[in-house]
Scaffold this active site. Structure first.
Site, PDB file in Angstrom:
ATOM      1  N   ASP A 108      -0.505  -0.311  11.118  1.00 59.61           N
ATOM      2  CA  ASP A 108       0.042   1.025  10.946  1.00 59.61           C
ATOM      3  C   ASP A 108      -1.025   1.990  11.479  1.00 59.61           C
ATOM      4  O   ASP A 108      -2.182   1.592  11.669  1.00 59.61           O
ATOM      5  CB  ASP A 108       0.314   1.271   9.452  1.00 59.61           C
ATOM      6  CG  ASP A 108       0.686   2.712   9.172  1.00 59.61           C
ATOM      7  OD1 ASP A 108       1.562   3.240   9.872  1.00 59.61           O
ATOM      8  OD2 ASP A 108       0.071   3.310   8.261  1.00 59.61           O
ATOM      9  N   ASP A 153      -0.807   0.978   4.752  1.00 55.90           N
ATOM     10  CA  ASP A 153      -1.273   1.624   3.530  1.00 55.90           C
ATOM     11  C   ASP A 153      -0.215   2.469   2.829  1.00 55.90           C
ATOM     12  O   ASP A 153      -0.426   2.918   1.708  1.00 55.90           O
ATOM     13  CB  ASP A 153      -2.492   2.511   3.812  1.00 55.90           C
ATOM     14  CG  ASP A 153      -2.085   3.852   4.412  1.00 55.90           C
ATOM     15  OD1 ASP A 153      -1.217   3.845   5.308  1.00 55.90           O
ATOM     16  OD2 ASP A 153      -2.618   4.887   3.975  1.00 55.90           O
ATOM     17  N   ASP A 171       5.201   1.148   4.784  1.00 54.87           N
ATOM     18  CA  ASP A 171       4.677  -0.113   5.319  1.00 54.87           C
ATOM     19  C   ASP A 171       5.063  -1.308   4.453  1.00 54.87           C
ATOM     20  O   ASP A 171       4.969  -2.456   4.895  1.00 54.87           O
ATOM     21  CB  ASP A 171       3.147  -0.063   5.419  1.00 54.87           C
ATOM     22  CG  ASP A 171       2.665   1.006   6.375  1.00 54.87           C
ATOM     23  OD1 ASP A 171       3.313   1.170   7.418  1.00 54.87           O
ATOM     24  OD2 ASP A 171       1.661   1.676   6.074  1.00 54.87           O
TER      25      ASP A 171
END
Length: 616
Positions: A321, A513, A517
């Site tokens: 990410d 995080d 996600d």
């Protein structure tokens, strides 16, 4: 095993050694084994073998199958039956000593891991109606206020409502530089107050705090077995019966065919029980796994069980990410541009004064960048939701953010250039005309580029998946050095992409995080979350980088490979020793004492080899 149990077992072994030493001394003085010498050997047997016999019997009852401990007790009893009292006692004492050494080794391996269980304080100073009282953490509720004095641990996840201080968050993040906190800032349970007294309002049930989740993860990690460990445990159940069958065959068959006498055959059968026992094989995996998990914990990497570390083997692709993962999530001012026709100094003062009144992350970045020297007094501001800040200054309307406006050609060219570079643009507008702008960009985490280069050198593909626009994604991907990227990704897009990568390349790891996600973290073969991530991502991920350092990734990949190599060494060595000793026994090349020493030494060597994983 608790410290008390370990101490009792150690004491029993010491007493057993004393009895056997006395028995050998008397044997030398008297020249024979008298009844009281035999009694001393027997007492040595009882004291040295009690703990292991109890452990073996309880495990047999619980699992309804024989185990290594029962095998060794049978071997020692057999030695006593045929009159080899000293050899039976030696067998038990060496087996018990190796067991104690294994317990100490396991305890050392668990030390860094279990130290995390001491993160949370047990009590808190509840502040209610102007009165403070000490209460159990379990009695604290959301909304309660607690006092945290200098030197004390913050007992709850919450926010400061009174006071300011510096906190040592090393227990949570591993970062030893104190972090300054003031009113409305969030604080984590387990942090240490090092400057001044503060009052914290609880915003999360203590059972759901970050530190409590870490504790729960650690406890589960110690119970989580690797696939290799589970396989060996299954094999042990059947292997013990095979060894007993071979021993019985050795005791009966040779005398019937005239190869050995009944006494020699029984003696050889006892040796089979000793040298054929899979002690070293059983100890090949667990100490190595615990040592590896402890090594990771020492570097503030929480792995929720050895199986997840083992899953790192054969990793083909790592998906990242962007915000909060390969970037810090904290925007940084890249440049501030103004028209040549305006007073730049005055524009900067207006920019600072308006942004000072906003809580938006971009506004905070601008304020931090400029500094307090630019503050104008007596300016009344108005925040327009979703737009930005506005104020009337000297009969002109000034706006900072995204408002309807016209852009001068000179300024438009610069804005377009910054947009192509992936910068976020905050416009400075005077009477609906853009007179300047601020370009900001999320900053990369330290060592991101070197991490990507390391992964590439290991043949691992790196991919960035982000919800940001194409320009921002392209700029960050280029700066980070990832192999490829995809922009404008929604949570379901990330899931689809991870599934596609699994089909194309094989094993995929996802690192993120945020809440968005979590679905991709769940579907990946192995997943990791940054320590400051959301509760959902922390619970979903297999691994947590508590110190938020991306360079943890190459470390755990290397650690997983080392664990695999060391466990393979242990398995090959332990099975090799058993094979050599069994063959030696067939040809009568080994006696019971030598078999005991060789067998138990191999167990100790396997454990010591596993302890190498505690270092580097």
């Amino acid at each position: 095993m608790t410290k008390k149990q370990l101490m009792i077992e150690t004491t029993s072994v010491i007493v057993s050694v004393a009895f056997i030493a006395a028995a050998f001394i008397l044997t030398q003085l008297l020249g024979q084994e008298t009844w009281y010498v035999i009694l001393l050997f027997g007492l040595s047997f009882l004291f040295g073998g009690y703990a292991k016999a109890k452990e073996g019997v309880l495990a047999t009852i619980e699992n309804k199958s024989l185990n290594v401990e029962i095998l060794m007790i049978l071997a020692a009893l057999g030695a006593f039956i045929v009159g080899n009292y000293s050899e039976g006692a030696i067998l038990i004492i060496i087996f018990s000593i190796s067991g104690v050494l294994e317990s100490y080794a396991t305890s050392k391996s668990e030390k860094a891991l279990t130290s995390l269980l001491k993160l949370a304080p047990k009590t808190a100073l509840l502040y209610k109606d102007g009165v403070e009282s000490e209460v159990e953490i379990s009695n604290i509720k959301v909304g309660d206020q607690v006092i945290v004095k200098v030197g004390q641990q913050v007992p709850v996840d919450g926010k400061i409502i009174k006071g300011s201080t510096a906190l040592n968050q090393a227990a949570i993040t591993g970062e030893f530089v104190p972090v300054y906190k003031e009113a409305e800032d969030s604080v984590y349970a387990g942090s240490i107050n090092i400057e001044s007294t503060i009052i914290v309002e609880t915003v999360k049930d203590p059972k759901e705090s970050v530190v409590q989740k870490i504790i729960d993860f650690v406890e589960n990690a110690q119970e989580n077995q690797t696939k290799s460990q589970s396989l060996i445990n299954k094999v042990e159940k059947y292997y013990v019966y095979i060894v007993i069958l071979i021993a019985i065959t050795f005791m009966i068959l040779p005398p019937l065919v005239g190869w050995l006498s009944w006494d020699d055959a029984f003696y050889r059968g006892i040796i089979v029980l000793v040298v054929g026992s899979p002690c070293a094989l059983v100890a090949s995996i667990t100490p190595a796994m615990l040592s590896a998990l402890s090594n990771a914990a020492h570097h503030r990497i929480l792995i929720k069980g050895g199986s997840h570390l083992e899953d790192m083997i054969g990793l083909k692709t790592v998906v990242f990410d962007k915000t909060g993962t390969i970037t810090t999530g904290v925007p940084k001012v890249i440049r501030i541009e103004t028209l040549e026709s305006v007073d730049r100094e005055q524009v900067l003062k207006i920019l600072y004064t308006l942004e000072k009144q906003s809580d938006h992350p971009l506004a905070k970045a601008v304020v931090d960048h400029l500094g307090s020297d630019y503050l104008l007094d007596h300016i009344k501001t108005n925040e327009i939701s979703g737009r930005g800040m506005e104020a009337i200054i000297n009969n002109s309307t000034w706006q900072i953010g995204r408002f309807e406006s016209t852009v001068h050609d000179e300024m438009k060219e610069k804005i377009d250039k910054c947009s192509l570079l992936g910068h976020s643009i905050v416009s400075i507008i005077k009477d609906q005309k853009v007179v300047g702008f601020v370009a900001l960009m999320d900053t990369l985490r330290e060592n991101t580029l070197s991490v990507m280069n390391t992964l590439r050198s290991q043949g691992i593909r790196t991919i960035l998946l982000t919800g940001d626009n194409e320009n921002t994604a392209s700029a960050i991907a280029k700066e980070a050095g990832v192999d490829s990227y995809e922009a404008n990704c929604f949570p379901d897009d990330k899931v689809s992409r991870v599934k596609k990568l699994q089909k194309e390349y094989g094993k995929v790891m996802m690192i993120g995080d945020g809440i968005n996600d979590a679905p991709a973290l769940a579907i990946a073969d192995i997943s990791a979350a940054m320590g400051t991530g959301t509760d959902v991502s922390l619970e979903t991920a297999d691994i947590v980088f508590m110190n938020d350092r991306l360079e943890n990734l190459p470390k755990i990949i290397k650690l997983s490979k080392r664990m695999r190599i060391i466990t393979l060494q242990n398995v090959v060595f332990s099975t090799g020793v058993i094979f050599v000793l069994m063959i030696s026994n067939v040809f009568g090349l080994i006696q019971l004492p030598a078999g005991v020493v060789a067998h138990e030494t191999s167990t100790i060597l396997v454990i010591l080899n596993s302890l190498r994983l505690l270092f580097k």
